[in-house]
Write a protein that holds these residues in place. Structure first.
Motif, PDB file in Angstrom:
ATOM      1  N   SER A 116       9.047   7.618  -3.640  1.00  8.94           N
ATOM      2  CA  SER A 116       8.466   7.965  -2.339  1.00  8.94           C
ATOM      3  C   SER A 116       7.560   9.182  -2.485  1.00  8.94           C
ATOM      4  CB  SER A 116       9.572   8.238  -1.322  1.00  8.94           C
ATOM      5  OG  SER A 116      10.107   9.523  -1.450  1.00  8.94           O
ATOM      6  N   PHE A 117       6.311   8.997  -2.147  1.00 10.23           N
ATOM      7  CA  PHE A 117       5.371  10.105  -2.215  1.00 10.23           C
ATOM      8  C   PHE A 117       4.208   9.829  -1.280  1.00 10.23           C
ATOM      9  CE2 PHE A 117       1.553   8.662  -4.480  1.00 10.23           C
ATOM     10  CZ  PHE A 117       1.976   7.419  -4.917  1.00 10.23           C
ATOM     11  N   VAL A 118       3.425  10.863  -1.042  1.00  6.47           N
ATOM     12  CA  VAL A 118       2.242  10.731  -0.204  1.00  6.47           C
ATOM     13  C   VAL A 118       1.068  11.320  -0.963  1.00  6.47           C
ATOM     14  CG1 VAL A 118       1.157  11.377   1.987  1.00  6.47           C
ATOM     15  CG2 VAL A 118       3.603  10.850   1.922  1.00  6.47           C
ATOM     16  N   LEU A 119       0.003  10.527  -1.079  1.00  8.08           N
ATOM     17  CA  LEU A 119      -1.236  11.027  -1.672  1.00  8.08           C
ATOM     18  C   LEU A 119      -2.156  11.483  -0.549  1.00  8.08           C
ATOM     19  CD1 LEU A 119      -3.295  10.937  -4.311  1.00  8.08           C
ATOM     20  CD2 LEU A 119      -4.259   9.075  -2.959  1.00  8.08           C
ATOM     21  N   ILE A 120      -2.724  12.674  -0.679  1.00  9.98           N
ATOM     22  CA  ILE A 120      -3.709  13.142   0.284  1.00  9.98           C
ATOM     23  C   ILE A 120      -5.008  13.328  -0.480  1.00  9.98           C
ATOM     24  CG2 ILE A 120      -4.385  14.978   1.880  1.00  9.98           C
ATOM     25  CD1 ILE A 120      -0.768  14.646   1.156  1.00  9.98           C
ATOM     26  N   ALA A 121      -6.024  12.566  -0.089  1.00 14.63           N
ATOM     27  CA  ALA A 121      -7.314  12.617  -0.770  1.00 14.63           C
ATOM     28  C   ALA A 121      -8.270  13.483   0.039  1.00 14.63           C
ATOM     29  CB  ALA A 121      -7.878  11.205  -0.939  1.00 14.63           C
ATOM     30  N   LEU A 122      -8.590  14.666  -0.495  1.00  9.75           N
ATOM     31  CA  LEU A 122      -9.496  15.591   0.181  1.00  9.75           C
ATOM     32  C   LEU A 122     -10.898  15.351  -0.339  1.00  9.75           C
ATOM     33  CD1 LEU A 122      -7.317  18.825  -0.264  1.00  9.75           C
ATOM     34  CD2 LEU A 122      -7.245  17.193   1.638  1.00  9.75           C
ATOM     35  N   GLY A 123     -11.662  14.518   0.353  1.00  7.39           N
ATOM     36  CA  GLY A 123     -13.027  14.224  -0.070  1.00  7.39           C
ATOM     37  C   GLY A 123     -13.989  14.545   1.051  1.00  7.39           C
ATOM     38  N   THR A 124     -15.021  13.709   1.202  1.00  3.25           N
ATOM     39  CA  THR A 124     -15.940  13.878   2.334  1.00  3.25           C
ATOM     40  C   THR A 124     -15.123  13.892   3.617  1.00  3.25           C
ATOM     41  OG1 THR A 124     -17.481  12.553   1.062  1.00  3.25           O
ATOM     42  CG2 THR A 124     -18.053  12.989   3.361  1.00  3.25           C
ATOM     43  N   GLY A 125     -14.159  12.965   3.699  1.00  2.00           N
ATOM     44  CA  GLY A 125     -13.151  12.990   4.757  1.00  2.00           C
ATOM     45  C   GLY A 125     -11.796  13.298   4.135  1.00  2.00           C
ATOM     46  N   VAL A 126     -10.727  13.070   4.885  1.00  2.00           N
ATOM     47  CA  VAL A 126      -9.380  13.212   4.325  1.00  2.00           C
ATOM     48  C   VAL A 126      -8.650  11.884   4.524  1.00  2.00           C
ATOM     49  CG1 VAL A 126      -7.131  14.348   4.548  1.00  2.00           C
ATOM     50  CG2 VAL A 126      -9.224  15.709   4.685  1.00  2.00           C
ATOM     51  N   GLY A 127      -8.320  11.239   3.410  1.00  2.00           N
ATOM     52  CA  GLY A 127      -7.582   9.980   3.481  1.00  2.00           C
ATOM     53  C   GLY A 127      -6.187  10.197   2.947  1.00  2.00           C
ATOM     54  N   GLY A 128      -5.396   9.142   2.963  1.00  2.00           N
ATOM     55  CA  GLY A 128      -4.055   9.291   2.444  1.00  2.00           C
ATOM     56  C   GLY A 128      -3.421   7.953   2.170  1.00  2.00           C
ATOM     57  N   GLY A 129      -2.360   7.977   1.402  1.00  3.41           N
ATOM     58  CA  GLY A 129      -1.598   6.772   1.122  1.00  3.41           C
ATOM     59  C   GLY A 129      -0.131   7.139   1.063  1.00  3.41           C
ATOM     60  N   VAL A 130       0.690   6.330   1.734  1.00  2.00           N
ATOM     61  CA  VAL A 130       2.115   6.608   1.821  1.00  2.00           C
ATOM     62  C   VAL A 130       2.876   5.529   1.056  1.00  2.00           C
ATOM     63  CG1 VAL A 130       4.080   6.686   3.402  1.00  2.00           C
ATOM     64  CG2 VAL A 130       1.913   7.762   4.051  1.00  2.00           C
ATOM     65  N   VAL A 131       3.724   5.952   0.137  1.00  2.00           N
ATOM     66  CA  VAL A 131       4.562   5.013  -0.607  1.00  2.00           C
ATOM     67  C   VAL A 131       6.020   5.400  -0.366  1.00  2.00           C
ATOM     68  CG1 VAL A 131       5.263   4.260  -2.925  1.00  2.00           C
ATOM     69  CG2 VAL A 131       2.838   4.523  -2.372  1.00  2.00           C
ATOM     70  N   THR A 132       6.827   4.423   0.037  1.00  2.00           N
ATOM     71  CA  THR A 132       8.252   4.688   0.206  1.00  2.00           C
ATOM     72  C   THR A 132       9.046   3.512  -0.340  1.00  2.00           C
ATOM     73  OG1 THR A 132      10.005   5.072   1.833  1.00  2.00           O
ATOM     74  CG2 THR A 132       8.049   3.976   2.625  1.00  2.00           C
ATOM     75  N   GLY A 133      10.139   3.807  -1.013  1.00  2.00           N
ATOM     76  CA  GLY A 133      10.899   2.755  -1.675  1.00  2.00           C
ATOM     77  C   GLY A 133      10.028   2.000  -2.664  1.00  2.00           C
ATOM     78  N   GLY A 134       9.027   2.684  -3.239  1.00  2.00           N
ATOM     79  CA  GLY A 134       8.147   2.051  -4.213  1.00  2.00           C
ATOM     80  C   GLY A 134       7.085   1.139  -3.618  1.00  2.00           C
ATOM     81  N   ARG A 135       7.046   1.065  -2.281  1.00  2.00           N
ATOM     82  CA  ARG A 135       6.085   0.153  -1.625  1.00  2.00           C
ATOM     83  C   ARG A 135       5.128   0.904  -0.711  1.00  2.00           C
ATOM     84  NH1 ARG A 135       8.412  -5.066  -1.111  1.00  2.00           N
ATOM     85  NH2 ARG A 135       6.632  -5.602   0.182  1.00  2.00           N
ATOM     86  N   LEU A 136       3.883   0.405  -0.665  1.00  2.00           N
ATOM     87  CA  LEU A 136       2.870   0.996   0.201  1.00  2.00           C
ATOM     88  C   LEU A 136       3.204   0.766   1.669  1.00  2.00           C
ATOM     89  CD1 LEU A 136      -0.022   2.262   0.279  1.00  2.00           C
ATOM     90  CD2 LEU A 136      -0.856  -0.076   0.543  1.00  2.00           C
ATOM     91  N   VAL A 137       2.972   1.786   2.489  1.00  2.00           N
ATOM     92  CA  VAL A 137       3.110   1.632   3.937  1.00  2.00           C
ATOM     93  C   VAL A 137       1.704   1.526   4.523  1.00  2.00           C
ATOM     94  CG1 VAL A 137       3.986   2.659   6.065  1.00  2.00           C
ATOM     95  CG2 VAL A 137       5.252   2.962   3.924  1.00  2.00           C
ATOM     96  N   ALA A 138       1.214   0.286   4.659  1.00  2.00           N
ATOM     97  CA  ALA A 138      -0.155   0.087   5.155  1.00  2.00           C
ATOM     98  C   ALA A 138      -0.218   0.249   6.667  1.00  2.00           C
ATOM     99  CB  ALA A 138      -0.662  -1.300   4.751  1.00  2.00           C
ATOM    100  N   GLY A 139       0.878  -0.079   7.337  1.00  2.00           N
ATOM    101  CA  GLY A 139       0.934   0.121   8.781  1.00  2.00           C
ATOM    102  C   GLY A 139       0.641  -1.129   9.580  1.00  2.00           C
ATOM    103  N   ALA A 140       1.213  -1.182  10.778  1.00  2.00           N
ATOM    104  CA  ALA A 140       1.073  -2.357  11.642  1.00  2.00           C
ATOM    105  C   ALA A 140      -0.379  -2.586  12.041  1.00  2.00           C
ATOM    106  CB  ALA A 140       1.941  -2.197  12.889  1.00  2.00           C
ATOM    107  N   PHE A 141      -1.163  -1.498  12.185  1.00  2.00           N
ATOM    108  CA  PHE A 141      -2.566  -1.616  12.561  1.00  2.00           C
ATOM    109  C   PHE A 141      -3.471  -1.095  11.434  1.00  2.00           C
ATOM    110  CE2 PHE A 141       0.010  -0.972  16.336  1.00  2.00           C
ATOM    111  CZ  PHE A 141      -0.389  -2.006  17.164  1.00  2.00           C
ATOM    112  N   GLY A 142      -2.913  -0.950  10.241  1.00  2.00           N
ATOM    113  CA  GLY A 142      -3.694  -0.447   9.114  1.00  2.00           C
ATOM    114  C   GLY A 142      -3.903   1.058   9.135  1.00  2.00           C
ATOM    115  N   ALA A 143      -3.156   1.768   9.968  1.00  2.00           N
ATOM    116  CA  ALA A 143      -3.335   3.223  10.057  1.00  2.00           C
ATOM    117  C   ALA A 143      -2.292   3.997   9.260  1.00  2.00           C
ATOM    118  CB  ALA A 143      -3.323   3.674  11.518  1.00  2.00           C
ATOM    119  N   GLY A 144      -1.501   3.310   8.453  1.00  2.00           N
ATOM    120  CA  GLY A 144      -0.542   4.003   7.590  1.00  2.00           C
ATOM    121  C   GLY A 144      -1.305   4.933   6.649  1.00  2.00           C
ATOM    122  N   GLY A 145      -0.850   6.155   6.503  1.00  2.00           N
ATOM    123  CA  GLY A 145      -1.506   7.095   5.609  1.00  2.00           C
ATOM    124  C   GLY A 145      -2.793   7.686   6.150  1.00  2.00           C
TER     125      GLY A 145
END
Lengths: 315, 315
Positions: free
Chosen positions: A130-159
């Motif tokens: 379980s970890f969270v990547l925070i990408a500090l670029g032109t914008g700020v993006g992110g990716g959430v992984v829990t239990g080894g799996r990506l949390v993309a989100g019900a509307f794609g707004a995960g992370g």
């Protein structure tokens, strides 16, 4: 021999990574493309990939998985949402890919989410559940992984870490239409703006900043003892630490990875970021690790390939 | 016939639920207990449970899974953290349970996390893959489920929704030592305080409030047109909506369930809560469902039983 593709879909070109199923990157190649909305454009992509394969004595039928990372929302069920920055017809492109690479499992992944998965496959999050990547670029993006799996989100707004509200009183409007999002302070643009604002407030002349996202000059000024740069980076760390402390109250990951262009200066701002996190976080989880991401701008390419492989049941 | 136990561990009593593996609650019984730290106390628990089993023609060997929900942190790996509100020796209790019920898989689950799992097994989240339960009680707890699995967290702080920071300028200190946590506004205590504060600010006499968590009187006052009660409930909804909008930027669930004692008034405050969420959330995910939880104060008992069954591989 089975092969896996990871395709970075950008506005004017795609970047193809050819991998073994074990995650070894065999080749990375850029293919300039027109808007990915018709058969001619799809053919540029598939023939470009076929040439990369041929250079590695591989045929289209060797491709068992093909991931595509795109700059827009992809929901848990794989549905692609609105893409403001590129012209892409997802169904048409998938059709062309499956016609050329008949064995391939195809998966779309949001770019920041893909970057997180890339860190699992070949970067700084190998073996981390379980970890969270925070990408500090032109914008700020992110990716959430829990239990080894990506949390993309019900509307794609995960992370969508960049849109955590950290300053309700912010008068400026974020690209999302709201106010006080993390992205307004911790993106490259945000850091440069904080610096220029502090210089103006103090009536001092800023160092020469080449463009709106030139954080390099700001961090160089900081290294030279520029107090305004110090204030700007402190503010960035404060808001970022606040956002991480909120994330910990939700998912409580074991690790935060900081990636994106701004993370080039990670060693400079990490001590301050960790200190502020310790102060702001719920005591239970204040000792979480905060580290630099490992794969740089290849992360998303690795990650979408990995997700396609996982969907196939082989990762 | 196989049986499953769900045990609510409280300060002065435990509440035992006897379930079928399909989630049918056969009986619920309260067993007063001394501090759960020695063999005598464990024997009170196990013999009490054995009597409940006997009343259903079941023997100790019929118990295949036994969940225990406790008011404190439990990490992803099952480790029990510091328990400020009860006296419990987790290892000793598990030893006594496995000695009496030799087939049982035992699992500890944080109480709010257990309540979320309970809603999956027998409540308002059946068939839902990703949702967040927010329990508005004396405090504010929460449980996060994604991909059908509980997110307990690396340090057991998964779902600590009550400690999301919603007001950095709050002068009062939260129980966690920080300032401006959601719990300070959306717990029963918080709502009553917001009401009394607003009355004082306006110099009006509040309705009679029986105790520090008597939200019933506040909501009754609201129904009678009390403007201060209206302001208090609006503030509660504003802060709760802000916290939910932050959660959506992290894991973007498909559903929020509001439970706990304050949720008795859900029908009254739901329209305002949904309206504020629509205003504050990232546009992509503003149409998420916000509903009332289904199981009331039985939820945690259901949920810990379910988690033990899941650990066994049968749910």
């Amino acid at each position: 021999m089975d092969k896996v593709l990871g395709i970075d879909v950008g506005g004017t070109s795609i970047k193809v990574g050819l991998f073994t199923p074990d995650g070894e990157l065999l080749e990375e190649r850029k293919i300039p493309t027109p808007a990915l909305v018709d058969d001619d454009a799809y053919a540029v992509v598939t023939s470009g990939i076929t040439r990369v394969l041929a250079a590695h004595d591989a045929a289209p039928a060797d491709v068992i998985a093909c991931g595509l990372d795109i700059p827009g929302p992809v929901a848990d069920d794989g549905t692609v949402g609105f893409l403001p920055n590129i012209q892409l017809d997802p169904e048409g492109l998938v059709g062309a890919i499956t016609a050329t690479f008949p064995r391939a499992t195809v998966a779309f992944v949001n770019d920041a989410n893909a970057a997180a998965l890339g860190e699992v496959w070949g970067g700084a999050a190998r073996g981390v559940q379980s970890f969270v990547l925070i990408a500090l670029g032109t914008g700020v993006g992110g990716g959430v992984v829990t239990g080894g799996r990506l949390v993309a989100g019900a509307f794609g707004a995960g992370g969508e870490i960049g849109h955590i509200t950290v300053e309700r009183d912010e008068p400026l409007t974020c690209g999302c239409g709201r106010h006080g999002c993390l992205e307004q302070y911790a993106s490259a643009k945000g850091v440069v703006r904080l610096y220029l604002e502090e210089c103006e407030r103090r009536g001092v002349t800023p160092v020469n900043v080449e463009h709106a996202t030139d954080t390099l000059s700001v961090f160089k000024a900081l290294a030279n003892g520029d107090e305004c740069a110090g204030i700007a980076v402190d503010k960035m760390c404060d808001y970022l630490a606040l956002a991480l402390s909120q994330i910990s109250c939700v998912m409580d990951p074991e690790l935060y990875l900081i990636g994106g262009g701004v993370a080039g200066a990670f060693a400079t701002f990490a001590p301050r970021l960790r200190e502020r996190f310790q102060e702001l976080a719920l005591p239970t989880c204040k000792d979480v690790r905060i580290e630099a991401a490992g794969l740089g701008n290849q992360a998303a390419m690795y990650g979408c390939a990995y997700e396609a492989l996982r969907l196939r049941g082989e990762a």
